[in-house]
Design a protein around this motif. Structure first.
Motif, PDB file in Angstrom:
ATOM      1  N   THR A 260       0.825  -1.210   0.000  1.00 44.74           N
ATOM      2  CA  THR A 260       0.000   0.000   0.000  1.00 44.74           C
ATOM      3  C   THR A 260       0.855   1.253   0.000  1.00 44.74           C
ATOM      4  OG1 THR A 260      -1.777  -1.141   1.188  1.00 44.74           O
ATOM      5  CG2 THR A 260      -1.816   1.249   1.223  1.00 44.74           C
ATOM      6  N   VAL A 261       1.810   1.319   0.909  1.00 46.10           N
ATOM      7  CA  VAL A 261       2.669   2.510   1.010  1.00 46.10           C
ATOM      8  C   VAL A 261       3.497   2.686  -0.260  1.00 46.10           C
ATOM      9  CG1 VAL A 261       4.604   3.538   2.252  1.00 46.10           C
ATOM     10  CG2 VAL A 261       2.745   2.464   3.527  1.00 46.10           C
ATOM     11  N   THR A 262       4.005   1.585  -0.806  1.00 42.53           N
ATOM     12  CA  THR A 262       4.816   1.673  -2.023  1.00 42.53           C
ATOM     13  C   THR A 262       4.001   2.196  -3.193  1.00 42.53           C
ATOM     14  OG1 THR A 262       6.210  -0.165  -1.292  1.00 42.53           O
ATOM     15  CG2 THR A 262       6.263   0.389  -3.633  1.00 42.53           C
ATOM     16  N   LEU A 263       2.794   1.669  -3.381  1.00 40.06           N
ATOM     17  CA  LEU A 263       1.967   2.122  -4.503  1.00 40.06           C
ATOM     18  C   LEU A 263       1.563   3.580  -4.327  1.00 40.06           C
ATOM     19  CD1 LEU A 263       0.602   1.519  -7.145  1.00 40.06           C
ATOM     20  CD2 LEU A 263      -1.320   0.514  -5.913  1.00 40.06           C
ATOM     21  N   LEU A 264       1.224   3.986  -3.110  1.00 37.88           N
ATOM     22  CA  LEU A 264       0.893   5.390  -2.870  1.00 37.88           C
ATOM     23  C   LEU A 264       2.085   6.298  -3.152  1.00 37.88           C
ATOM     24  CD1 LEU A 264      -1.273   5.121   0.367  1.00 37.88           C
ATOM     25  CD2 LEU A 264      -2.040   5.962  -1.860  1.00 37.88           C
ATOM     26  N   THR A 265       3.265   5.864  -2.762  1.00 38.53           N
ATOM     27  CA  THR A 265       4.469   6.657  -3.018  1.00 38.53           C
ATOM     28  C   THR A 265       4.715   6.808  -4.513  1.00 38.53           C
ATOM     29  OG1 THR A 265       5.479   5.912  -0.938  1.00 38.53           O
ATOM     30  CG2 THR A 265       6.960   6.810  -2.613  1.00 38.53           C
ATOM     31  N   ILE A 266       4.537   5.723  -5.255  1.00 37.36           N
ATOM     32  CA  ILE A 266       4.714   5.786  -6.712  1.00 37.36           C
ATOM     33  C   ILE A 266       3.728   6.768  -7.326  1.00 37.36           C
ATOM     34  CG2 ILE A 266       4.456   4.485  -8.865  1.00 37.36           C
ATOM     35  CD1 ILE A 266       5.491   2.019  -7.324  1.00 37.36           C
ATOM     36  N   VAL A 267       2.466   6.681  -6.912  1.00 33.53           N
ATOM     37  CA  VAL A 267       1.416   7.509  -7.525  1.00 33.53           C
ATOM     38  C   VAL A 267       1.501   8.962  -7.066  1.00 33.53           C
ATOM     39  CG1 VAL A 267      -1.077   7.826  -7.751  1.00 33.53           C
ATOM     40  CG2 VAL A 267      -0.106   5.523  -7.793  1.00 33.53           C
ATOM     41  N   GLU A 268       1.779   9.180  -5.798  1.00 31.90           N
ATOM     42  CA  GLU A 268       1.734  10.543  -5.249  1.00 31.90           C
ATOM     43  C   GLU A 268       3.050  11.304  -5.375  1.00 31.90           C
ATOM     44  OE1 GLU A 268      -1.673  10.099  -1.774  1.00 31.90           O
ATOM     45  OE2 GLU A 268       0.432   9.745  -1.221  1.00 31.90           O
ATOM     46  N   GLN A 269       4.173  10.586  -5.469  1.00 39.02           N
ATOM     47  CA  GLN A 269       5.462  11.276  -5.484  1.00 39.02           C
ATOM     48  C   GLN A 269       6.269  11.027  -6.757  1.00 39.02           C
ATOM     49  OE1 GLN A 269       7.716  10.972  -1.767  1.00 39.02           O
ATOM     50  NE2 GLN A 269       5.862  10.386  -0.674  1.00 39.02           N
ATOM     51  N   VAL A 270       6.384   9.765  -7.163  1.00 37.82           N
ATOM     52  CA  VAL A 270       7.241   9.459  -8.309  1.00 37.82           C
ATOM     53  C   VAL A 270       6.595   9.875  -9.631  1.00 37.82           C
ATOM     54  CG1 VAL A 270       8.475   7.647  -9.545  1.00 37.82           C
ATOM     55  CG2 VAL A 270       8.292   7.542  -7.052  1.00 37.82           C
ATOM     56  N   ILE A 271       5.367   9.464  -9.837  1.00 38.45           N
ATOM     57  CA  ILE A 271       4.705   9.750 -11.114  1.00 38.45           C
ATOM     58  C   ILE A 271       4.545  11.247 -11.363  1.00 38.45           C
ATOM     59  CG2 ILE A 271       2.495   9.541 -12.326  1.00 38.45           C
ATOM     60  CD1 ILE A 271       2.419   6.615 -11.463  1.00 38.45           C
ATOM     61  N   PRO A 272       4.155  12.068 -10.378  1.00 40.81           N
ATOM     62  CA  PRO A 272       4.093  13.511 -10.641  1.00 40.81           C
ATOM     63  C   PRO A 272       5.432  14.086 -11.088  1.00 40.81           C
ATOM     64  CG  PRO A 272       2.872  12.994  -8.661  1.00 40.81           C
ATOM     65  CD  PRO A 272       3.590  11.738  -9.055  1.00 40.81           C
ATOM     66  N   GLU A 273       6.542  13.570 -10.541  1.00 38.92           N
ATOM     67  CA  GLU A 273       7.869  14.022 -10.973  1.00 38.92           C
ATOM     68  C   GLU A 273       8.100  13.689 -12.441  1.00 38.92           C
ATOM     69  OE1 GLU A 273      10.819  15.208  -9.492  1.00 38.92           O
ATOM     70  OE2 GLU A 273      10.095  15.577  -7.473  1.00 38.92           O
ATOM     71  N   VAL A 274       7.698  12.491 -12.822  1.00 33.32           N
ATOM     72  CA  VAL A 274       7.884  12.078 -14.213  1.00 33.32           C
ATOM     73  C   VAL A 274       7.038  12.939 -15.143  1.00 33.32           C
ATOM     74  CG1 VAL A 274       7.526  10.191 -15.859  1.00 33.32           C
ATOM     75  CG2 VAL A 274       8.511   9.713 -13.606  1.00 33.32           C
ATOM     76  N   ILE A 275       5.787  13.129 -14.777  1.00 29.92           N
ATOM     77  CA  ILE A 275       4.885  13.925 -15.612  1.00 29.92           C
ATOM     78  C   ILE A 275       5.369  15.367 -15.733  1.00 29.92           C
ATOM     79  CG2 ILE A 275       2.552  14.894 -15.743  1.00 29.92           C
ATOM     80  CD1 ILE A 275       1.527  12.283 -14.563  1.00 29.92           C
ATOM     81  N   ALA A 276       5.942  15.906 -14.645  1.00 27.74           N
ATOM     82  CA  ALA A 276       6.437  17.282 -14.662  1.00 27.74           C
ATOM     83  C   ALA A 276       7.808  17.408 -15.302  1.00 27.74           C
ATOM     84  CB  ALA A 276       6.489  17.821 -13.231  1.00 27.74           C
ATOM     85  N   GLY A 277       8.408  16.281 -15.661  1.00 27.24           N
ATOM     86  CA  GLY A 277       9.733  16.318 -16.256  1.00 27.24           C
ATOM     87  C   GLY A 277      10.838  16.368 -15.237  1.00 27.24           C
ATOM     88  N   GLY A 278      10.515  16.071 -13.981  1.00 26.74           N
ATOM     89  CA  GLY A 278      11.509  16.138 -12.919  1.00 26.74           C
ATOM     90  C   GLY A 278      12.624  15.146 -13.083  1.00 26.74           C
ATOM     91  N   ASP A 279      12.346  14.058 -13.807  1.00 22.16           N
ATOM     92  CA  ASP A 279      13.400  13.060 -14.007  1.00 22.16           C
ATOM     93  C   ASP A 279      14.528  13.608 -14.865  1.00 22.16           C
ATOM     94  OD1 ASP A 279      11.996  11.181 -16.766  1.00 22.16           O
ATOM     95  OD2 ASP A 279      11.511  13.188 -16.053  1.00 22.16           O
ATOM     96  N   GLN A 280      14.224  14.601 -15.716  1.00 19.93           N
ATOM     97  CA  GLN A 280      15.255  15.235 -16.527  1.00 19.93           C
ATOM     98  C   GLN A 280      15.875  16.430 -15.814  1.00 19.93           C
ATOM     99  OE1 GLN A 280      16.427  14.068 -19.418  1.00 19.93           O
ATOM    100  NE2 GLN A 280      15.063  12.321 -19.153  1.00 19.93           N
TER     101      GLN A 280
END
Length: 224
Positions: free
Chosen positions: A189-209
């Motif tokens: 649960t915590v891992t999936l929430l972290t992916i959706v709430e923290q990791v994915i927004p970074e990717v969508i915003a271009g934070g990975d670059q």
């Protein structure tokens, strides 16, 4: 087998009969390795003529592949039953559904995800790969990201990676006894929430670059 101990054959509708045969196959392939189960065994367990097994499923291998598919594929009905509430409620319900299924059919599920007795078989690998793709798409629906198009492949890759974690973690609980169900539920649960709430927004915003300091180059082969 005597008449008294033989399963009674009842007249059922085709879908019900097929489901009965499949349920017996799921149980037997979960209890024994693939080479140790025959279509005769499955027919006897289901209380049907052997010819009906072949009629509905084809060969023994075809039936086995269907068992693996059923055990590892997230059905659409699982999405339909998720609560309409917030993300945390849906993630919690998704993890609970997964743990309910794998615990209810633990031996069959473990046999399917490890493809016991069929290691390296291309058809089994294909079924497992197809299930991963279905799971990726349906998990994105579950967490409200089905309409994200620009980064869709990256998101699907993350969800596939999470699926691998879910499988490994469930095995730690069911197969090795290293974790409790509550611990598995918390981790997933915590891992999936972290992916959706923290990791994915970074990717969508271009934070990975934006956060990268250098270009990552493909690894070069190691010279002998």
């Amino acid at each position: 087998m005597s008449v008294e101990t033989a399963p009674r054959r009842r007249r059922l509708e085709p879908d019900a009969r097929r489901g009965q045969i499949l349920a017996c196959a799921v149980r037997l392939f979960g209890e024994r390795a693939y080479p140790n189960v025959s279509t005769t065994d499955i027919a006897r367990e289901a209380g049907v003529a052997r010819g009906l097994v072949n009629h509905y499923f084809g060969t023994k291998k075809d039936l086995y592949l269907e068992v693996v598919r059923v055990m590892v594929t997230i059905p659409e009905v699982a999405l339909e039953r998720l609560p309409k509430g917030d993300l945390r409620s849906r993630v919690d319900a998704s993890v609970s559904w997964f743990l309910d299924v794998v615990s209810r059919h633990s031996t069959s599920w473990l046999a399917a995800v490890t493809a016991r007795g069929m290691g390296g078989d291309a058809d089994v690998e294909r079924v497992l790969a197809e299930a991963e793709e279905v799971a990726a798409d349906r998990m994105l629906v579950a967490v409200g990201l089905a309409d994200e198009a620009e980064h869709r492949e990256e998101l699907r890759g993350m969800v596939r990676a999470y699926g691998g974690l879910a499988t490994s973690t469930a095995r730690e609980w069911l197969q090795r006894g290293a974790l409790t169900r509550a611990q598995v539920h918390l981790l997933l649960t915590v891992t999936l929430l972290t992916i959706v709430e923290q990791v994915i927004p970074e990717v969508i915003a271009g934070g990975d670059q934006a956060g990268a300091t250098e270009t990552v180059r493909p690894a070069q082969p190691i010279s002998p």
